[in-house]
Design an enzyme around this catalytic site. Structure first.
Site, short mmCIF file in Angstrom:
data_model
loop_
_atom_site.label_atom_id
_atom_site.label_comp_id
_atom_site.label_asym_id
_atom_site.label_seq_id
_atom_site.Cartn_x
_atom_site.Cartn_y
_atom_site.Cartn_z
N SER A 157 -2.65 -3.90 5.62
CA SER A 157 -2.74 -2.56 5.05
C SER A 157 -4.10 -1.97 5.38
CB SER A 157 -2.57 -2.66 3.52
OG SER A 157 -2.96 -1.47 2.87
N TYR A 170 -5.18 -6.38 -4.84
CA TYR A 170 -4.44 -5.98 -3.65
C TYR A 170 -5.36 -5.92 -2.43
CZ TYR A 170 -1.24 -3.37 -0.66
OH TYR A 170 -0.43 -2.97 0.38
#
Length: 319
Positions: A157, A170
């Site tokens: 990501s 995350y």
């Protein structure tokens, strides 16, 4: 592990232009395939001619996702943090479809909220799924990839580019997953196994449905140029990933313009810090606590399934 949705492999006529369909007849494994990018990628790979194994936490959704795919499929409910379940899935894939040529470590969950307000076991779960789960997936399927001289794709990501406050688990897990894949690439090159990293930006899955509750992410997105704020559909991302998988790319960017961000990564932390100071400086502890919770239905399903296995747990907020 519960299995379902298997469609036995059937020999078909050879494609007249095999070079144009490099994935035709290949066996591809996708984790986190019950919804979102995982389900869309399974469909795109199947359309490209691959025999796809869908792995994930939600058995019914896996069966629904696999039912409409044109190529032979298999679906298996497996928790990527459970090595025994992944080993069983790997045996099932080989027995029913053949050894994997492509493995995509896509399973991931996210939690929004300040570090101090996020329960320790919830924070740990994000790291366990996103980072340790990727390593478990690689370990279970490396014997397949060694025989097929295959390709392992780690879905990362832009969270690995610059860590955002209120998303510490995350961001840490995705940065770790990127680093893991880069190290793995060097180790496996001599064995003929290729390793890629996919960098995803804003993608229209249920995970981002609650992102506007995160003041920093909302502000960071507002400060991006219009093209960078655009939300991509899972199908668009899946198409880009499939094209990258077909060419065994070391890096896949979704959207493609992200490749030009790589040289700028050293400046991102300072930019994030500037926006964060402005957005967080006037907020109270109650504001932070109110935004804490699992993001998306898929993450909530994972957290509830883990809670059921461990015994009764208090309810968690889903965004």
């Amino acid at each position: 592990m519960n299995t379902g949705g298997h469609r036995p492999a059937r020999p078909g006529p050879p494609h007249p232009h095999p070079a144009a369909r490099p994935l035709s007849g290949r066996v591809a494994v996708v984790t986190g395939a019950a919804r979102g990018v995982g389900a869309a990628l399974a469909a795109a790979l199947s359309e490209a001619g691959a025999r796809v194994a869908l792995l994930g936490r939600e058995a019914q959704r896996l069966r629904e996702a696999s039912a409409a795919l044109p190529a032979p499929t298999l679906c298996a409910e497996a928790d990527v943090t459970d090595p025994a379940a992944l080993d069983a899935a790997a045996r099932e894939v080989e027995a029913r479809l053949g050894p994997a040529d492509v493995v995509v470590a896509n399973a991931g969950i996210a939690v929004s909220g300040s570090f101090r307000d996020t329960p320790a076991d919830l924070w740990q779960r994000v790291v366990d799924v996103n980072l340790t789960g990727a390593a478990n997936t690689a370990r279970a399927f490396l014997p397949h990839l060694g025989r097929t001289r295959g390709y392992f794709l780690q879905v990362a990501s832009t969270a690995a580019f610059g860590s955002a406050p209120m998303m510490s688990a995350y961001c840490a897990s995705k940065a770790g997953a990127e680093s893991f894949a880069q190290a793995l690439r060097c180790e496996l090159e001599a064995d003929g196994i290729a390793v890629g990293v996919a960098y995803l930006h804003w993608t229209g899955t249920d995970m981002i449905g609650g992102m506007d509750d995160n003041p920093v992410l909302r502000a960071l997105r507002a400060h991006q140029p219009p093209f960078a704020r655009r939300v991509q559909s899972p199908q668009r991302v899946a198409g880009l990933l499939t094209a990258g998988i077909a060419r065994r790319a070391p890096r896949i960017y979704a959207p493609p313009w992200l490749r030009w961000c790589q040289p700028l990564r050293p400046v991102f932390p300072a930019q994030v810090a500037r926006v964060s100071r402005r957005e967080l400086g006037h907020r109270s502890g109650a504001d932070f606590a109110a935004g804490t919770g699992v993001l998306g239905a898929g993450g909530l399903a994972d957290w509830k399934a883990r809670g059921s296995a461990a015994g009764p747990r208090p309810d968690d907020r889903a965004n």
